[in-house]
Design a protein around this motif. Structure first.
Motif, PDB file in Angstrom:
ATOM      1  N   ALA A   1      43.692  35.335  40.628  1.00  0.00           N
ATOM      2  CA  ALA A   1      43.743  33.893  40.340  1.00  0.00           C
ATOM      3  C   ALA A   1      42.592  33.463  39.426  1.00  0.00           C
ATOM      4  CB  ALA A   1      43.710  33.106  41.643  1.00  0.00           C
ATOM      5  N   ILE A   2      41.394  33.935  39.716  1.00  0.00           N
ATOM      6  CA  ILE A   2      40.231  33.529  38.910  1.00  0.00           C
ATOM      7  C   ILE A   2      40.380  34.009  37.472  1.00  0.00           C
ATOM      8  CG2 ILE A   2      37.726  33.773  38.620  1.00  0.00           C
ATOM      9  CD1 ILE A   2      37.579  34.040  41.741  1.00  0.00           C
ATOM     10  N   LEU A   3      40.827  35.240  37.298  1.00  0.00           N
ATOM     11  CA  LEU A   3      41.028  35.777  35.944  1.00  0.00           C
ATOM     12  C   LEU A   3      42.094  34.991  35.179  1.00  0.00           C
ATOM     13  CD1 LEU A   3      40.772  39.632  36.563  1.00  0.00           C
ATOM     14  CD2 LEU A   3      39.267  38.267  35.112  1.00  0.00           C
ATOM     15  N   ASN A   4      43.080  34.455  35.929  1.00  0.00           N
ATOM     16  CA  ASN A   4      44.168  33.703  35.292  1.00  0.00           C
ATOM     17  C   ASN A   4      43.929  32.189  35.287  1.00  0.00           C
ATOM     18  OD1 ASN A   4      45.614  36.056  34.768  1.00  0.00           O
ATOM     19  ND2 ASN A   4      46.678  35.997  36.739  1.00  0.00           N
ATOM     20  N   ASP A   5      42.694  31.787  35.621  1.00  0.00           N
ATOM     21  CA  ASP A   5      42.329  30.355  35.661  1.00  0.00           C
ATOM     22  C   ASP A   5      43.224  29.553  36.601  1.00  0.00           C
ATOM     23  OD1 ASP A   5      40.172  30.477  33.772  1.00  0.00           O
ATOM     24  OD2 ASP A   5      41.671  30.723  32.201  1.00  0.00           O
ATOM     25  N   GLU A   6      43.617  30.187  37.701  1.00  0.00           N
ATOM     26  CA  GLU A   6      44.430  29.508  38.717  1.00  0.00           C
ATOM     27  C   GLU A   6      43.573  29.223  39.948  1.00  0.00           C
ATOM     28  OE1 GLU A   6      47.416  32.423  39.350  1.00  0.00           O
ATOM     29  OE2 GLU A   6      48.508  31.985  37.485  1.00  0.00           O
ATOM     30  N   PRO A   7      43.900  28.168  40.722  1.00  0.00           N
ATOM     31  CA  PRO A   7      43.100  27.860  41.915  1.00  0.00           C
ATOM     32  C   PRO A   7      43.314  28.899  43.024  1.00  0.00           C
ATOM     33  CG  PRO A   7      44.986  26.379  41.763  1.00  0.00           C
ATOM     34  CD  PRO A   7      44.983  27.187  40.497  1.00  0.00           C
ATOM     35  N   ILE A   8      42.298  29.075  43.850  1.00  0.00           N
ATOM     36  CA  ILE A   8      42.416  29.965  45.005  1.00  0.00           C
ATOM     37  C   ILE A   8      42.497  29.126  46.276  1.00  0.00           C
ATOM     38  CG2 ILE A   8      41.179  31.852  43.864  1.00  0.00           C
ATOM     39  CD1 ILE A   8      38.705  31.134  45.539  1.00  0.00           C
TER      40      ILE A   8
ATOM     41  N   ALA B   1      30.337  36.146  45.378  1.00  0.00           N
ATOM     42  CA  ALA B   1      30.114  37.510  44.877  1.00  0.00           C
ATOM     43  C   ALA B   1      31.209  37.909  43.878  1.00  0.00           C
ATOM     44  CB  ALA B   1      30.071  38.494  46.041  1.00  0.00           C
ATOM     45  N   ILE B   2      32.436  37.455  44.120  1.00  0.00           N
ATOM     46  CA  ILE B   2      33.535  37.732  43.181  1.00  0.00           C
ATOM     47  C   ILE B   2      33.287  36.989  41.866  1.00  0.00           C
ATOM     48  CG2 ILE B   2      36.029  37.546  42.759  1.00  0.00           C
ATOM     49  CD1 ILE B   2      36.385  37.530  45.856  1.00  0.00           C
ATOM     50  N   GLU B   3      32.896  35.721  41.977  1.00  0.00           N
ATOM     51  CA  GLU B   3      32.607  34.912  40.781  1.00  0.00           C
ATOM     52  C   GLU B   3      31.509  35.561  39.939  1.00  0.00           C
ATOM     53  OE1 GLU B   3      33.551  30.339  42.210  1.00  0.00           O
ATOM     54  OE2 GLU B   3      31.707  31.289  42.924  1.00  0.00           O
ATOM     55  N   LYS B   4      30.479  36.051  40.612  1.00  0.00           N
ATOM     56  CA  LYS B   4      29.358  36.680  39.908  1.00  0.00           C
ATOM     57  C   LYS B   4      29.813  37.941  39.185  1.00  0.00           C
ATOM     58  CE  LYS B   4      24.713  38.512  40.536  1.00  0.00           C
ATOM     59  NZ  LYS B   4      23.706  39.000  41.491  1.00  0.00           N
ATOM     60  N   ALA B   5      30.611  38.771  39.878  1.00  0.00           N
ATOM     61  CA  ALA B   5      31.075  40.028  39.288  1.00  0.00           C
ATOM     62  C   ALA B   5      32.023  39.777  38.110  1.00  0.00           C
ATOM     63  CB  ALA B   5      31.770  40.881  40.350  1.00  0.00           C
ATOM     64  N   LEU B   6      32.806  38.693  38.187  1.00  0.00           N
ATOM     65  CA  LEU B   6      33.752  38.361  37.112  1.00  0.00           C
ATOM     66  C   LEU B   6      33.101  37.547  35.993  1.00  0.00           C
ATOM     67  CD1 LEU B   6      36.924  37.340  39.172  1.00  0.00           C
ATOM     68  CD2 LEU B   6      36.686  39.382  37.744  1.00  0.00           C
ATOM     69  N   GLY B   7      31.988  36.895  36.323  1.00  0.00           N
ATOM     70  CA  GLY B   7      31.366  35.997  35.343  1.00  0.00           C
ATOM     71  C   GLY B   7      32.186  34.739  35.124  1.00  0.00           C
ATOM     72  N   LYS B   8      32.942  34.332  36.169  1.00  0.00           N
ATOM     73  CA  LYS B   8      33.792  33.136  36.084  1.00  0.00           C
ATOM     74  C   LYS B   8      33.722  32.365  37.392  1.00  0.00           C
ATOM     75  CE  LYS B   8      37.728  32.874  33.998  1.00  0.00           C
ATOM     76  NZ  LYS B   8      39.147  33.022  33.597  1.00  0.00           N
ATOM     77  N   THR B   9      33.863  31.051  37.308  1.00  0.00           N
ATOM     78  CA  THR B   9      33.848  30.197  38.501  1.00  0.00           C
ATOM     79  C   THR B   9      35.277  29.935  38.968  1.00  0.00           C
ATOM     80  OG1 THR B   9      31.828  29.124  37.729  1.00  0.00           O
ATOM     81  CG2 THR B   9      33.059  27.990  39.446  1.00  0.00           C
TER      82      THR B   9
END
Length: 341
Positions: free
Chosen positions: A204-211, A280-288
């Motif tokens: 979802a984060i990679l696709n700019d979708e809400p979680i 931790a996922i956001e940090k590893a992906l570099g995306k919020t």
């Protein structure tokens, strides 16, 4: 009592944990017979990709078989002389058990009694089977101990896993079958199930979708990295459970028995709040992440936390992979498998 094993059956071999365990055993020189029905609870392409890797090992044989098919299971046991059977096949998922309860009865109950019967009649030395942290249900005494009573499940999935423990104990009592049950705590890592939080959140984060963040993020989970789970399973496989000489019916210990039966927790022994896991996922992906905060779902428990003292004492192992490391490894795999640059 420790013993060496050479030939192993792994049920659920195309699944997340089954794949990693089979690979580890094959690399150590074991012969592995993998059994899996390859159901479509989630996208079967992941199962086929895992199997493709396992089939490259000469010591691997695969059977597309339903555990609920007793005749087919008996045939596999007749073709091999298994030292250890590791039963990881099950209908998974807490929430799905509210939608399709019969799937849990067929796989987790009918299938498991077939495994027990085959082990009994073929004199299998050791049955190791997957239970789940979900059996702790309404328990709130933390950390969860194998020596605590677990008679209040809050989902049919949890009830089916508790039933497996009871069924295995009965066969240990009646037939002397060595049985070890493993309560896994929130397993994650590369090749993980696409219905699990880490997979869903990353996608979802990679696709700019809400979680979807249940219980407004106030969930504690003992996230346990797959390599730690496999190490624990491998160590337990080579250790036959022995009767507990101090066991008494006046004060029965649920985690041990007068029979050759034992239960272990395998967890990270370090609960993490869901909000920190997401961070931790956001940090590893570099995306919020965009977050939809939601109430807790039926069947979910707010916290899990494993007491692993018995595992450390008996097999000398304690899971220790930090979530930051495990999440980074998962995301590295995810990007490669799905061609995300």
């Amino acid at each position: 009592m420790n013993f060496k094993y050479n030939t192993v059956m792994v049920t659920g071999a195309a699944g997340f944990i089954g794949f990693h365990l089979s690979k580890r055993l094959l690399e150590s020189g074991c012969r592995v017979a993998g059994v899996d029905i390859i159901n479509d609870y989630y996208d079967v392409k992941y199962k086929h990709s895992r199997l493709e890797q396992l089939k490259s090992y000469p010591g691997f044989s695969f059977y597309k078989t339903d555990l609920a098919d007793l005749k087919a299971m008996e045939k596999i046991f007749q073709e091999h002389d298994f030292d250890v059977v590791v039963n990881l096949a099950a209908q998974a998922g807490v929430r799905y058990s509210l939608v399709n309860p019969h799937a849990y009865v067929n796989s987790n109950l009918v299938g498991f009694v077939n495994i027990l019967e085959c082990c009994r009649h073929n004199k299998t030395k050791h049955l190791v089977f997957a239970s789940s942290s979900s059996v702790y249900g309404a328990n709130t005494n933390m950390p969860f101990s194998i020596h605590d009573n677990v008679d209040h499940p809050v989902s049919l999935y949890a009830a089916s896993k508790k039933s497996n423990e009871l069924m295995a104990h009965t066969y240990s009592h009646l037939y002397g079958l060595h049985c070890t049950g493993l309560r896994f705590f929130t397993v994650y890592g590369p090749w993980g199930r696409p219905d699990m939080a880490l997979f869903l959140f990353t996608k979802a984060i990679l696709n700019d979708e809400p979680i979807k963040v249940f219980n407004h993020g106030k969930m504690l989970r003992d996230f346990t990295y797959i390599d730690d789970i496999v190490e624990g399973v491998v160590r337990v496989m080579g250790r036959l459970p022995e009767p507990n000489p101090d066991w008494t019916g006046k004060n029965p210990d649920p985690g041990t028995s007068y029979a050759p039966y034992k239960i272990y927790n395998i967890g990270n022994n370090n609960p993490v709040e869901l909000t920190d896991f997401i961070a931790a996922i956001e940090k590893a992906l570099g995306k919020t992440a965009k977050k939809d905060l939601m109430d807790i779902q039926p069947g979910d428990v707010p916290a899990t936390y494993a007491d692993i003292d018995d595992l450390i004492k008996d097999v000398g192992f304690k899971p220790a992979t930090p979530i930051e490391t495990g999440i980074e490894r998962f995301i590295e795999w995810y990007r490669e498998y799905h061609n995300y640059k």
